[in-house]
Write an enzyme that holds these catalytic residues in place. Structure first.
Site, PDB file in Angstrom:
ATOM      1  N   CYS A 102      44.629  40.432  40.920  1.00 20.96           N
ATOM      2  CA  CYS A 102      45.255  40.918  42.138  1.00 20.96           C
ATOM      3  C   CYS A 102      44.405  40.679  43.360  1.00 20.96           C
ATOM      4  O   CYS A 102      44.715  41.172  44.429  1.00 20.96           O
ATOM      5  CB  CYS A 102      45.499  42.399  42.039  1.00 20.96           C
TER       6      CYS A 102
ATOM      7  N   ALA B 101      37.265  44.374  41.482  1.00 23.58           N
ATOM      8  CA  ALA B 101      37.719  45.744  41.218  1.00 23.58           C
ATOM      9  C   ALA B 101      38.770  46.204  42.211  1.00 23.58           C
ATOM     10  O   ALA B 101      38.819  47.354  42.596  1.00 23.58           O
ATOM     11  CB  ALA B 101      36.531  46.696  41.238  1.00 23.58           C
ATOM     12  N   CYS B 102      39.619  45.292  42.610  1.00 24.16           N
ATOM     13  CA  CYS B 102      40.561  45.622  43.679  1.00 24.16           C
ATOM     14  C   CYS B 102      41.892  46.120  43.149  1.00 24.16           C
ATOM     15  O   CYS B 102      42.832  46.291  43.904  1.00 24.16           O
ATOM     16  CB  CYS B 102      40.833  44.404  44.526  1.00 24.16           C
ATOM     17  N   ALA B 103      41.954  46.319  41.837  1.00 27.06           N
ATOM     18  CA  ALA B 103      43.234  46.588  41.186  1.00 27.06           C
ATOM     19  C   ALA B 103      44.092  47.611  41.923  1.00 27.06           C
ATOM     20  O   ALA B 103      45.309  47.480  41.986  1.00 27.06           O
ATOM     21  CB  ALA B 103      42.985  47.059  39.772  1.00 27.06           C
TER      22      ALA B 103
END
Lengths: 256, 256
Positions: A102, B101-103
């Site tokens: 993402c 870690a941008c989920a």
């Protein structure tokens, strides 16, 4: 106390061209680290940053009780927040599992792509009366907006008429739909103008410049960072285009 | 042809309570897969989806020429887009490296979190006149908006006065700042109302419900999905609150 930046702007009002001072809301990229890992970058106004971090991470489901946050350091020089949350490990791991690819969303919320944009040429010039006329046409054609009040619109114009119009609940989406329409129809954007009903944040300016638009027009206001990006890429940024009025925030030479 | 959904709404106008039909703009989650991997989920209006996908992926820098897209299948039953881009591998790999870690951002753009929300209790009731009075107060206090025109605001009220107000270039951020303020100050949200100047998308309703607000008020319009989420979690959603008028889209029993 509102957090604004004063800028010089060319205001066109009843045919007159004036140089005035305008107040722009500030926009900065706040990068949030959770337990040592980069989590997200939010484009935001630099007020109440601690409240923003707590509220955002709560909305994301990263903690239940305020006691779970054992540390929250905010650095206002480089706009980073370093947060330690006890018990967030499991949630963070799950989130990564669901959406491993993402990255783009976080990237476009940051401001990392401006560096790759070349300066736009000045091959398009239009009369200020044409801008007002096209804005008027644009507003007449925003059909979905009129029936629901719930959407933003974007449009493509050759400075005579509206060639294509798109509407969406998201102001970014409406702009993306116009860019996509140009790509799918092999339309040259260099001699067109892009119109939007939405506020002009840095991301919208970046999208317009990436699609090679030289002129971007909105009836709403720009942020300070939108103006800085527009100046850097040599894009003509026009805000508050209403009736025969408009404000030119950057590269005014394209408006004659 | 505008893509709208008709809903029944309780309209309050000059003290009268009427049952009328309203048109809401549709909002759906479109999940985009690039070269077989989930890339992003956009909350959007289900018109011009192909244009949206092309424009979004171009803004993201995933392709230069339209010929790079060798396939773009859009499934309108489950709202997915499957895109094949030649040469995008390197870009996709780089993007993952930058933000591993941008989920959360992608997650909150989708609608995955509603399932975890419990139904809100009905422990708060307020008079319709109080809503109008608080909205009036809210608008008076939006100082940054008045000076720049470039921001959204959100506020907390005990249905008598505005207790806290936050402004931001992002409408989500303004709401997050109020939620964060409540957390940092140990304020009980169950007997308060949340106000926003922004449009009511499903994400904002989800944020309000996650923070245990029972009543959410805006001067703008809701989307159809915002109303569906509000009904599911039993939140009172009020739109078009202007002057003495307001529309109640869900759980009207809290407004007496």
């Amino acid at each position: 106390m509102p957090d604004v930046r004063k800028v010089q702007v060319e205001k066109i009002k009843r045919g007159e061209r004036l140089r005035v001072t305008d107040s722009l809301v500030r926009e900065v990229p706040l990068t949030i680290f959770v337990n040592g890992r980069e989590y997200a970058t939010l484009m935001c106004t630099p007020q109440d940053l601690r409240e923003l971090v707590y509220g955002f991470l709560h909305s994301e489901g990263l903690f239940q009780s305020v006691r779970d946050i054992t540390e929250c350091g905010i650095d206002r020089r480089d706009y980073t927040a370093s947060v330690k949350i006890s018990g967030a490990k499991k949630v963070l791991r799950e989130k990564r599992l669901i959406t491993s690819a993402c990255a783009a969303v976080a990237l476009s919320r940051g401001n990392l792509k401006i560096a790759h944009l070349a300066k736009l040429p000045v091959t398009l010039r239009i009369r200020k009366e044409a801008v007002s006329q096209v804005v008027h046409q644009f507003q007449k054609e925003c059909e979905l907006y009129r029936s629901t009040g719930g959407v933003h619109a974007a449009a493509l114009s050759d400075s005579k008429a509206i060639i294509s119009l798109a509407e969406d609940v998201g102001r970014h989406n409406a702009v993306d739909k116009i860019v996509g329409w140009c790509i799918l129809n092999s339309v040259d954007t260099q001699d067109k103008i892009l119109l939007t009903t939405g506020r002009l944040s840095s991301e919208v300016v970046t999208k317009a410049a990436a699609a090679q638009f030289q002129i971007l027009v909105s009836r709403s206001a720009p942020t300070d960072m939108a103006v800085r990006v527009a100046k850097r890429v040599n894009l003509t940024l026009i805000g508050f285009a209403r009736g025969k009025r408009l404000n030119i925030y950057s590269s005014p030479k394209r408006i004659v």
